[in-house]
Enzyme design. Structure first.
Site, PDB file in Angstrom:
ATOM      1  N   LYS A 170     -27.589 -13.692  -8.960  1.00 14.65           N
ATOM      2  CA  LYS A 170     -28.344 -12.447  -9.147  1.00 14.65           C
ATOM      3  C   LYS A 170     -27.941 -11.492  -8.018  1.00 14.65           C
ATOM      4  CE  LYS A 170     -32.964 -10.754 -10.156  1.00 14.65           C
ATOM      5  NZ  LYS A 170     -32.948  -9.612  -9.272  1.00 14.65           N
ATOM      6  N   CYS A 181     -55.064  18.756   8.474  1.00 12.53           N
ATOM      7  CA  CYS A 181     -54.368  17.650   9.143  1.00 12.53           C
ATOM      8  C   CYS A 181     -52.873  17.743   8.784  1.00 12.53           C
ATOM      9  CB  CYS A 181     -54.981  16.333   8.696  1.00 12.53           C
ATOM     10  SG  CYS A 181     -54.229  14.890   9.428  1.00 12.53           S
ATOM     11  N   ASP A 191     -27.687  -8.460  -5.611  1.00 11.92           N
ATOM     12  CA  ASP A 191     -28.734  -7.597  -5.087  1.00 11.92           C
ATOM     13  C   ASP A 191     -28.179  -6.194  -4.873  1.00 11.92           C
ATOM     14  OD1 ASP A 191     -31.162  -6.871  -4.239  1.00 11.92           O
ATOM     15  OD2 ASP A 191     -31.105  -7.919  -2.324  1.00 11.92           O
ATOM     16  N   CYS A 217     -58.153   9.901   6.340  1.00 10.93           N
ATOM     17  CA  CYS A 217     -58.601  11.042   7.116  1.00 10.93           C
ATOM     18  C   CYS A 217     -59.072  12.098   6.124  1.00 10.93           C
ATOM     19  CB  CYS A 217     -57.437  11.575   7.956  1.00 10.93           C
ATOM     20  SG  CYS A 217     -57.762  13.219   8.607  1.00 10.93           S
ATOM     21  N   CYS A 247     -55.218  14.350  13.851  1.00  9.75           N
ATOM     22  CA  CYS A 247     -56.137  15.480  14.025  1.00  9.75           C
ATOM     23  C   CYS A 247     -57.461  15.088  14.656  1.00  9.75           C
ATOM     24  CB  CYS A 247     -56.356  16.189  12.692  1.00  9.75           C
ATOM     25  SG  CYS A 247     -57.382  15.242  11.564  1.00  9.75           S
ATOM     26  N   ASP A 257       0.839  -1.201   0.000  1.00 10.72           N
ATOM     27  CA  ASP A 257       0.000   0.000   0.000  1.00 10.72           C
ATOM     28  C   ASP A 257       0.873   1.249   0.000  1.00 10.72           C
ATOM     29  OD1 ASP A 257      -2.012  -1.762   0.216  1.00 10.72           O
ATOM     30  OD2 ASP A 257      -2.710  -1.111   2.212  1.00 10.72           O
ATOM     31  N   GLN A 258       1.993   1.123   0.714  1.00 10.01           N
ATOM     32  CA  GLN A 258       2.907   2.260   0.833  1.00 10.01           C
ATOM     33  C   GLN A 258       3.469   2.661  -0.530  1.00 10.01           C
ATOM     34  OE1 GLN A 258       6.223   1.263   3.211  1.00 10.01           O
ATOM     35  NE2 GLN A 258       6.485   3.354   3.994  1.00 10.01           N
ATOM     36  N   GLU A 259       3.870   1.644  -1.281  1.00 10.80           N
ATOM     37  CA  GLU A 259       4.425   1.957  -2.599  1.00 10.80           C
ATOM     38  C   GLU A 259       3.349   2.573  -3.489  1.00 10.80           C
ATOM     39  OE1 GLU A 259       6.367  -1.279  -4.617  1.00 10.80           O
ATOM     40  OE2 GLU A 259       6.726  -0.039  -6.394  1.00 10.80           O
ATOM     41  N   PHE A 260       2.128   2.051  -3.360  1.00 16.53           N
ATOM     42  CA  PHE A 260       1.016   2.586  -4.145  1.00 16.53           C
ATOM     43  C   PHE A 260       0.829   4.079  -3.829  1.00 16.53           C
ATOM     44  CE2 PHE A 260      -3.388   3.625  -5.013  1.00 16.53           C
ATOM     45  CZ  PHE A 260      -3.625   2.997  -6.223  1.00 16.53           C
ATOM     46  N   SER A 274     -35.630  -5.431 -17.605  1.00 11.64           N
ATOM     47  CA  SER A 274     -35.474  -6.252 -16.399  1.00 11.64           C
ATOM     48  C   SER A 274     -35.829  -7.690 -16.771  1.00 11.64           C
ATOM     49  CB  SER A 274     -36.344  -5.724 -15.278  1.00 11.64           C
ATOM     50  OG  SER A 274     -37.676  -5.768 -15.699  1.00 11.64           O
ATOM     51  N   GLU A 321     -26.033 -17.659 -13.427  1.00  6.29           N
ATOM     52  CA  GLU A 321     -25.244 -16.603 -12.766  1.00  6.29           C
ATOM     53  C   GLU A 321     -25.916 -16.209 -11.468  1.00  6.29           C
ATOM     54  OE1 GLU A 321     -24.917 -13.307 -15.468  1.00  6.29           O
ATOM     55  OE2 GLU A 321     -24.206 -14.575 -17.105  1.00  6.29           O
ATOM     56  N   LYS A 340     -29.440 -17.698 -18.399  1.00  4.90           N
ATOM     57  CA  LYS A 340     -29.387 -17.068 -19.732  1.00  4.90           C
ATOM     58  C   LYS A 340     -29.063 -18.114 -20.780  1.00  4.90           C
ATOM     59  CE  LYS A 340     -27.577 -12.835 -17.714  1.00  4.90           C
ATOM     60  NZ  LYS A 340     -26.417 -12.004 -17.435  1.00  4.90           N
ATOM     61  N   TYR A 342     -22.111  -8.268 -16.141  1.00  5.14           N
ATOM     62  CA  TYR A 342     -22.704  -9.520 -16.619  1.00  5.14           C
ATOM     63  C   TYR A 342     -23.234  -9.452 -18.043  1.00  5.14           C
ATOM     64  CZ  TYR A 342     -26.564  -7.008 -14.352  1.00  5.14           C
ATOM     65  OH  TYR A 342     -27.445  -6.053 -13.940  1.00  5.14           O
ATOM     66  N   ARG A 402     -30.096   2.686 -14.335  1.00  5.07           N
ATOM     67  CA  ARG A 402     -31.125   2.137 -15.205  1.00  5.07           C
ATOM     68  C   ARG A 402     -32.270   3.142 -15.396  1.00  5.07           C
ATOM     69  NH1 ARG A 402     -35.832  -0.654 -14.476  1.00  5.07           N
ATOM     70  NH2 ARG A 402     -36.363  -2.002 -16.207  1.00  5.07           N
ATOM     71  N   GLU A 436     -23.902  -4.819 -12.099  1.00  7.95           N
ATOM     72  CA  GLU A 436     -24.580  -4.458 -10.860  1.00  7.95           C
ATOM     73  C   GLU A 436     -23.574  -3.840  -9.900  1.00  7.95           C
ATOM     74  OE1 GLU A 436     -27.748  -5.263 -11.099  1.00  7.95           O
ATOM     75  OE2 GLU A 436     -28.567  -5.333  -9.067  1.00  7.95           O
ATOM     76  N   LYS A 443     -35.990 -16.246  -7.898  1.00 15.20           N
ATOM     77  CA  LYS A 443     -35.798 -15.507  -6.645  1.00 15.20           C
ATOM     78  C   LYS A 443     -35.824 -16.489  -5.481  1.00 15.20           C
ATOM     79  CE  LYS A 443     -36.493 -10.927  -7.611  1.00 15.20           C
ATOM     80  NZ  LYS A 443     -37.028  -9.890  -6.857  1.00 15.20           N
ATOM     81  N   CYS A 503     -58.646   9.897  13.241  1.00 17.73           N
ATOM     82  CA  CYS A 503     -57.281  10.159  12.776  1.00 17.73           C
ATOM     83  C   CYS A 503     -56.349  10.315  13.985  1.00 17.73           C
ATOM     84  CB  CYS A 503     -57.260  11.426  11.928  1.00 17.73           C
ATOM     85  SG  CYS A 503     -55.591  11.949  11.499  1.00 17.73           S
TER      86      CYS A 503
HETATM   87  S1  IVH Z   1     -29.004  -9.789 -16.834  1.00 19.72           S
HETATM   88  C1  IVH Z   1     -31.406  -8.224 -20.402  1.00 19.72           C
HETATM   89  N1  IVH Z   1     -27.553 -10.845 -14.907  1.00 19.72           N
HETATM   90  O1  IVH Z   1     -31.412  -8.125 -11.913  1.00 19.72           O
HETATM   91  C2  IVH Z   1     -30.762  -8.865 -19.232  1.00 19.72           C
HETATM   92  N2  IVH Z   1     -29.129  -9.162 -14.320  1.00 19.72           N
HETATM   93  O2  IVH Z   1     -34.543  -7.776 -13.329  1.00 19.72           O
HETATM   94  C3  IVH Z   1     -30.367  -7.904 -18.192  1.00 19.72           C
HETATM   95  N3  IVH Z   1     -29.111  -8.549 -11.939  1.00 19.72           N
HETATM   96  O3  IVH Z   1     -32.039  -5.173 -13.648  1.00 19.72           O
HETATM   97  C4  IVH Z   1     -30.081  -8.412 -16.861  1.00 19.72           C
HETATM   98  N4  IVH Z   1     -27.530  -9.939 -11.317  1.00 19.72           N
HETATM   99  O4  IVH Z   1     -29.992  -5.231 -12.197  1.00 19.72           O
HETATM  100  C5  IVH Z   1     -28.522  -9.965 -15.216  1.00 19.72           C
HETATM  101  N5  IVH Z   1     -26.172 -11.833 -13.325  1.00 19.72           N
HETATM  102  C6  IVH Z   1     -27.118 -10.948 -13.626  1.00 19.72           C
HETATM  103  C7  IVH Z   1     -27.722 -10.119 -12.652  1.00 19.72           C
HETATM  104  C8  IVH Z   1     -28.738  -9.240 -13.039  1.00 19.72           C
HETATM  105  C9  IVH Z   1     -28.361  -8.990 -10.922  1.00 19.72           C
HETATM  106  C10 IVH Z   1     -30.170  -7.528 -11.811  1.00 19.72           C
HETATM  107  C11 IVH Z   1     -30.154  -6.449 -12.852  1.00 19.72           C
HETATM  108  C12 IVH Z   1     -31.508  -6.455 -13.515  1.00 19.72           C
HETATM  109  C13 IVH Z   1     -32.328  -7.287 -12.560  1.00 19.72           C
HETATM  110  C14 IVH Z   1     -33.276  -8.199 -13.299  1.00 19.72           C
END
Ligand code: IVH
Length: 664
Positions: free
Chosen positions: A113, A427, A115, A421, A406, A31-34, A80, A111, A285, A222, A134, A170, A309, A403
């Site tokens: 997902k 109110c 969060d 109310c 009020c 880190d020091q060198e950085f 989405s 993959e 995918k 991704y 987005r 993400e 999910k 209420c």
């Molecule tokens: S692919 C057209 N891959 O999940 C395909 N999305 O509703 C675009 N997310 O808005 C999304 N991990 O923000 C993809 N490995 C992953 C993901 C991912 C998280 C999120 C992304 C997207 C929402 C899906």
């Protein structure tokens, strides 16, 4: 070696070290060198302002200048994913794909997902030129300055990268950093974030990028979008992106059967707690890009991908008290206050009870042990009561009849779940809620007035309804505790500027029940001005797009109230927009002409340039084709676009030539 060369070498060296540290997790220098090298670069750059580079590693510290976010249109919409919640639904997806590809073998990329909050990163000539949220999928916020502070996001690409590429991914906040950040906030009396997702999204929207630089953010990519490579497989494009310096999840797995997919799901449902960050499911995918193309999209989602999910996590806790909040339209929202419990990585104290019906179904009693669940939504909810633990003499909790603020008797309209109310005129939470809604970004966008200021202005009697914002004086604001001249000036300017906000947003801002953004737009277009709307009959309202009985009645009852009519009249007198305006063109120079822009520019940002062209009647296209009249070429423009434009005999002009053409 001369300074210029040394600056170049240091920048490359430090970029590489950032990559080793934040992407590969494998630093090779101390880190020091950085720090030492970073200092040297900072010093050299300060001596050579002419060699400034917005993508230098020194720029990752952010800046103290507050900024507003410019809205940008995504070249391709950010869609989405459809959701599934069970193995059956995953199997349905798999079978749908199998049928559509007609017996051809196919693989599914599984993959994690993440969060967090999705991000689009645009690189031109290997340099990060734009990072955008987005937003609504079509238009997002330009958050480039904040994103540049995230060390695992390359500012300059490595290896054989395409001249133009957009990466999607993400932005996340790992749990440890999130906990530490929340502790800091609690220590200084600020409200903690509800979860790492909110903290990540909130950090991107910080107005001050040096604050964003302090936030422990990370980013997984991704999705690769570029016209310059002929990839056959999604996995191939990710492999390449990894070579250009992006952080790609090491936990992607190519699955060849439904069984393998299910195994991946089960494995990660168990293992997700061991990750240092939150995931809320798995994404599947179709790996073959030709098949993706054939499968295409619905209006909202790709057909070639879907998410699963994980089941919501649950926890038990003791109910302490139910309190009732009054919303801006008078709706009464019951809230359960509980003993703090740990749920899905965060501490939970409160949960929504939605409405009287849901409370009745739960049959809550004082001191009950409740079962709390946290799914995709931010606010946890109570899904049940452990009846075995109920005290014998516990009293049932009943919804109030008046209420809580009020004291007015509550009303419930037929067919509606909520009590409200009716005392709109005095109110307090309703009055303040209306002020807050009025100044909100999507309404009048007076961002110098936040929730607290609105409340203060109301409590001090300075602004009792929204029309009174326009009577505020500089002196009025200076009277308030903690308000200095600059803040007062900003408020006055914000109010003044809001007089240009278009009619449809004024209509949304005045807060008629059930009239949201979309409906306000439809009504504004249909009636043209506020007088026509105030005199509209129910039939006229019902013949408007998107307007049904409920909305029509609400609009009628709003304008039946003389207080509201008087307030609207005042807004008109203060000069707010109360009629639809045709968009005026600055000139007609470019009417009928189509433009493509490429590269980076000196006088304008890409978005400003687009807006400029459109304001003179020109049409923007995303790619060069035979229909293109002009290609405006900037620095580092993609060679593919240039070649195509030359081949198609498109006029190639510079930024300066464009400016000359419109005489600006
Ligand atoms: S692919 C057209 N891959 O999940 C395909 N999305 O509703 C675009 N997310 O808005 C999304 N991990 O923000 C993809 N490995 C992953 C993901 C991912 C998280 C999120 C992304 C997207 C929402 C899906």
């Amino acid at each position: 070696m001369n300074d210029e060369q040394r600056i170049k070498d240091l920048r490359e060296f430090l970029d590489k070290q950032n990559y080793n540290y934040y992407v590969l997790n494998a630093p090779i220098i101390s880190d020091q060198e950085f720090d030492f090298k970073m200092h040297e670069l900072l010093e050299l750059e300060s001596r050579h302002p002419e060699l400034f580079d917005p993508n230098s590693p020194t720029q990752r510290v952010g800046s103290d200048i507050n900024m507003e976010f410019v809205q940008v249109r995504h070249e391709r919409p950010m869609l989405s994913l459809g959701n599934t919640y069970s193995k059956e639904e995953i199997s349905d997806f798999y079978q749908r794909i199998a049928k559509a590809v007609d017996g051809r073998p196919f693989d599914i990329m599984c993959e994690l997902k993440f969060d967090g909050t999705s991000i689009s990163l645009v690189y031109e000539g290997g340099k990060l030129v734009r990072a955008a949220t987005r937003g609504n999928g079509t238009i997002g916020d330009d958050v480039t300055r904040n994103v540049k502070t995230i060390k695992s996001i390359p500012l300059s690409l490595q290896g054989d990268y395409p001249a133009q590429v957009e990466m999607r991914g993400e932005i996340i906040m790992p749990r440890a950093g999130f906990e530490a950040l929340n502790q800091q906030r609690i220590d200084i009396g600020e409200a903690p974030f509800a979860n790492p997702r909110n903290a990540a999204a909130g950090s991107l929207k910080l107005q001050n990028s040096s604050q964003a630089a302090q936030r422990p953010l990370d980013c997984f990519l991704y999705y690769t979008l570029t016209d310059e490579r002929e990839y056959q497989l999604h996995s191939e494009s990710l492999e390449d992106a990894k070579k250009w310096g992006f952080k790609i999840s090491p936990h992607c797995r190519l699955c060849h059967s439904l069984n393998e997919i299910n195994e991946f799901v089960d494995e990660w449902d168990k293992k997700r707690e061991t990750l240092p960050y939150d995931i809320d499911g798995i994404v599947f995918k179709v790996n073959d890009l030709q098949m993706q193309y054939e499968l295409g999209f619905t209006a909202k989602n790709p057909r070639w991908a879907i998410s699963y999910k994980f089941k919501a996590e649950q926890a038990h806790s003791k109910l302490l008290e139910v309190t009732y909040q009054v919303g801006r339209t008078g709706t009464i929202n019951p809230v359960a206050n509980m003993e703090p419990m740990s749920l899905a990585g965060t501490i939970v104290r409160r949960a929504t009870l939605h409405n009287a019906d849901i409370m009745q179904q739960l049959d809550l009693h004082e001191g009950d042990t409740v079962i709390v669940e946290k799914g995709g939504e931010i606010i946890p909810k109570i899904v049940g009561v452990d009846l075995d633990l109920r005290q014998a003499n516990a009293q049932a909790i009943t919804f109030p009849t008046t209420c809580p603020v009020c004291g007015s008797p509550l009303v419930r309209e037929q067919g509606e779940a909520a009590y409200y109310c009716p005392n709109q005129s005095s109110c307090q939470p309703q009055k303040v809620g209306k002020l807050i809604h009025f100044v909100a970004r999507k309404a009048m966008n007076i961002d110098s007035i936040g929730e607290e200021t609105a409340e203060l202005l109301y409590d001090k009697g300075l602004v009792k309804d929204v029309s009174e914002f326009y009577k505020l004086t500089f002196g009025d604001i200076l009277q308030l505790d903690g308000f200095k001249e600059t803040a007062a000036q900003n408020i006055i300017k914000g109010i003044e500027d809001s007089k240009n906000v278009p009619f449809e947003r004024v209509l949304f801002a005045i807060g008629i029940r059930f009239v949201g953004e979309v409906v306000a737009k439809k009504i504004a277009l249909a009636f043209g001005n506020i007088d026509n709307l105030m005199n509209a009959t129910k039939e006229q309202l019902l013949s408007t797009d998107e307007v049904g009985e409920k909305i029509a009645d609400s609009v009628l009852s709003y304008f039946a109230d003389p207080n509201n009519r008087e307030m609207v009249e005042k807004l008109k007198q203060h000069g707010l927009q109360t009629e639809i305006k045709e968009k005026e063109l600055a000139s007609e120079t470019f009417v009928g002409k189509s433009f493509v822009i490429s590269g980076t520019f000196t006088n304008y940002s890409r978005d400003e340039l687009k807006a400029l062209i459109e304001s003179h009647g020109g049409k923007m296209l995303s790619g060069v084709s035979a229909k293109t009249d002009y290609l405006v070429a900037g620095e580092n423009m993609g060679p593919a676009k240039l070649e195509k434009a030359t081949k198609l005999n498109v006029n190639i002009i510079s930024e300066e030539q464009l400016i000359q053409m419109i005489g600006e």
